[in-house]
Design an enzyme around this catalytic site. Structure first.
Site, PDB file in Angstrom:
ATOM      1  N   GLU A 119       0.583  -1.132   0.001  1.00 23.48           N
ATOM      2  CA  GLU A 119       0.181  -0.258  -0.209  1.00 23.48           C
ATOM      3  C   GLU A 119       0.676   1.388   0.117  1.00 23.48           C
ATOM      4  OE1 GLU A 119      -3.616   0.033   0.409  1.00 23.48           O
ATOM      5  OE2 GLU A 119      -3.048   2.250  -0.821  1.00 23.48           O
ATOM      6  N   VAL A 143       2.432   3.389  -3.150  1.00 25.09           N
ATOM      7  CA  VAL A 143       2.119   4.163  -4.166  1.00 25.09           C
ATOM      8  C   VAL A 143       0.592   5.639  -3.536  1.00 25.09           C
ATOM      9  CG1 VAL A 143       0.189   5.376  -5.907  1.00 25.09           C
ATOM     10  CG2 VAL A 143       1.216   2.644  -5.769  1.00 25.09           C
ATOM     11  N   ASP A 158       9.393   8.963 -10.918  1.00 28.34           N
ATOM     12  CA  ASP A 158       8.784   8.335  -9.674  1.00 28.34           C
ATOM     13  C   ASP A 158       7.042   8.031  -9.645  1.00 28.34           C
ATOM     14  OD1 ASP A 158       8.496   8.147  -6.280  1.00 28.34           O
ATOM     15  OD2 ASP A 158       7.142   9.414  -6.671  1.00 28.34           O
ATOM     16  N   LYS A 213       4.894   4.485  -9.816  1.00 28.60           N
ATOM     17  CA  LYS A 213       2.886   4.922  -9.606  1.00 28.60           C
ATOM     18  C   LYS A 213       1.928   4.217 -10.230  1.00 28.60           C
ATOM     19  CE  LYS A 213       4.856   7.408  -5.385  1.00 28.60           C
ATOM     20  NZ  LYS A 213       5.570   8.742  -5.483  1.00 28.60           N
TER      21      LYS A 213
HETATM   22  N1  HSE Z   1       9.336  11.363  -3.607  1.00 31.95           N
HETATM   23  C1  HSE Z   1       7.951  10.904  -3.273  1.00 31.95           C
HETATM   24  C2  HSE Z   1       6.680  12.183  -4.112  1.00 31.95           C
HETATM   25  C3  HSE Z   1       7.727  10.342  -2.010  1.00 31.95           C
HETATM   26  O1  HSE Z   1       7.654  12.956  -4.329  1.00 31.95           O
HETATM   27  O2  HSE Z   1       5.819  12.314  -3.589  1.00 31.95           O
HETATM   28  C4  HSE Z   1       6.694   9.313  -1.954  1.00 31.95           C
HETATM   29  O3  HSE Z   1       6.744   8.417  -2.757  1.00 31.95           O
END
Ligand code: HSE
Length: 435
Positions: A131, A134, A203, A207
């Site tokens: 969980e 994401v 990133d 996700k």
């Molecule tokens: N680097 C990520 C963000 C942190 O800025 O959302 C959480 O995955």
């Protein structure tokens, strides 16, 4: 006599911002976690890189080890919070192969090696929960994997990266340049010293692929996502967006749609987009996350909350831990990988999007018709055109917004415009979403 709850040994890999909050909450609320899961959840070992590193919560030094195997072998559940692919992958596989359930917050690992992890879990009957991978505290993995298992999902669209949302929000609300906003995000600890994985969109792409595989019951990876980051967004783009009643957000979009061969497929993209100020995504400020999900039966749902940070992410880790502990104590297991749909990945060039293209053109007779002709030749219909004088003598600015058109045709328009003698410069080309 009252029966005692079974005791479960938990190994934690990593005691950083999230790991130390997980250990704090498990320690301080041990009775609550026992009542909720039916098992006494005991932190048995915590693997760290440095025994004496400063931590947000003082972990009992007797629990610490610099040998990760000591926090894996012989445990009931392993919580992996070290991030990155290796050595995290080796440790997670080591645990799953021993039948140890794993709770991880590792989006990069899931997005690149998800099938391998699922297979290892299925082989031994261990649970694999993620969980926290994401949107931090936001229960969107559970939402897609379990709550919405009864629906056919058509679209997942959202803000899944808090760092870039902080930067774009600072540019929109305080008129900062990209560099100023990035510096501020770094000073406040939202952005890493090397911000590339956030600002270049990777990133969010990881996700996006995790959410898409759950939503569309299809195996997808991070490489299947078309990615564009926010590094080219300027203060002028933000001003222009506000002038037209919009703001700019980095969106992750995964949709199920009919491909050019007439069959359903999955398309995924991450890019900055102009969204109208009255869209629910426009009001997501700071480092918050929000995800809109469209189901054929449920209609539209919105998930909103803190996408990062120690305690919020620990909340997600602990919800997984309660589920894994309950299964350990009473039987049952986490949902297995669901990829029965096997939908093909669609070419991003076949997506239908809208663009707002801003350009500096020669201020002469017929320039507007030259520009409009380029759109028409590529089969792209213009929805609106705004023209004004430019600061530079002999030039003016044209802002053209298109109707929905094939992404590949829109790219051809941008290319042709930049090579047209009528156009001095295409200053920006940003997609429009949510209108
Ligand atoms: N680097 C990520 C963000 C942190 O800025 O959302 C959480 O995955």
């Amino acid at each position: 006599m009252e029966e005692r709850s079974p005791e479960l040994k938990v190994g934690v890999l990593g005691a950083g911002t999230v790991g130390s909050q997980v250990i704090r909450m498990l320690t301080e609320q041990a009775d609550d976690f026992e009542a909720r899961s039916g098992a006494r959840i005991r932190v048995n070992k915590v693997a760290v890189r440095r025994l004496d590193a400063p931590r947000d919560y003082d972990v009992d030094p007797a629990l610490l080890t610099t040998h990760p195997e000591e926090a894996i072998d012989g445990h009931d559940i392993v919580v992996e919070l070290i991030g990155g692919i290796e050595p995290a992958r080796t440790y997670v596989i080591r645990a799953l192969k021993q039948g140890i359930s794993v709770v991880t917050g590792n989006k990069a690992l899931l997005a690149t090696h998800g099938p391998e992890l699922y297979a290892a879990a299925a082989e031994t009957g261990a649970d694999l929960y993620y969980e926290a991978s994401v949107a931090g505290a936001v229960p969107v993995v559970y939402g897609l994997r379990e709550s919405l298992a009864g629906d056919r999902i058509t679209k997942v669209m959202g803000i899944v990266n808090g760092t870039t949302n902080f930067i774009l929000d600072a540019m929109a609300s305080r008129g900062l340049s990209y560099e100023e906003a990035l510096n501020q995000a770094q000073e406040l600890g939202f952005a890493e010293a090397d911000p590339s994985s956030d600002v270049d969109g990777f990133d969010a792409a990881a996700k996006c692929s995790i959410l898409a595989s759950l939503a569309f019951h299809t195996r997808v990876g991070i490489d299947d996502v078309a990615v564009e980051g926010i590094t080219k967004i300027t203060a002028e783009d933000m001003e222009e967006a506000a002038f037209f009643g919009r703001t700019i957000k980095l969106l992750a979009i995964a949709e199920r749609r009919v491909g050019e061969d007439g069959k359903d497929g999955v398309a995924m993209r991450v890019h900055p987009a102009l969204v109208p100020l009255d869209s629910p995504l426009a009001s997501v400020d700071g480092a918050f996350n929000a995800i809109l999900i469209e189901g054929e039966a449920a209609g539209r749902l919105m998930f909103y909350g803190q996408g990062a940070g120690g305690a919020p992410t620990a909340s997600a880790v602990l919800s997984d831990l309660v589920a894994a502990a309950h299964h350990r104590a009473f039987g049952g297991h986490a949902p297995r990988e669901s990829v029965y749909a096997h939908l093909p990945i669609l070419d991003p060039g076949t997506a239908f999007t809208r663009y707002q293209i801003r350009m500096q053109v020669e201020d002469r007779l017929g320039v507007l018709s030259d520009v409009a002709g380029i759109f028409a030749r590529h089969g792209v219909s213009i929805q609106s055109v705004h023209q004004r004088d430019d600061k530079e003598p002999g030039a003016c600015v044209i802002v053209a917004t298109t109707h929905l058109a094939r992404e590949a045709d829109l790219a051809a328009v941008a290319h042709a415009l930049s090579h047209s003698p009528a156009v001095r410069e295409v200053t920006s080309a940003i997609r429009v979403e949510g209108e």
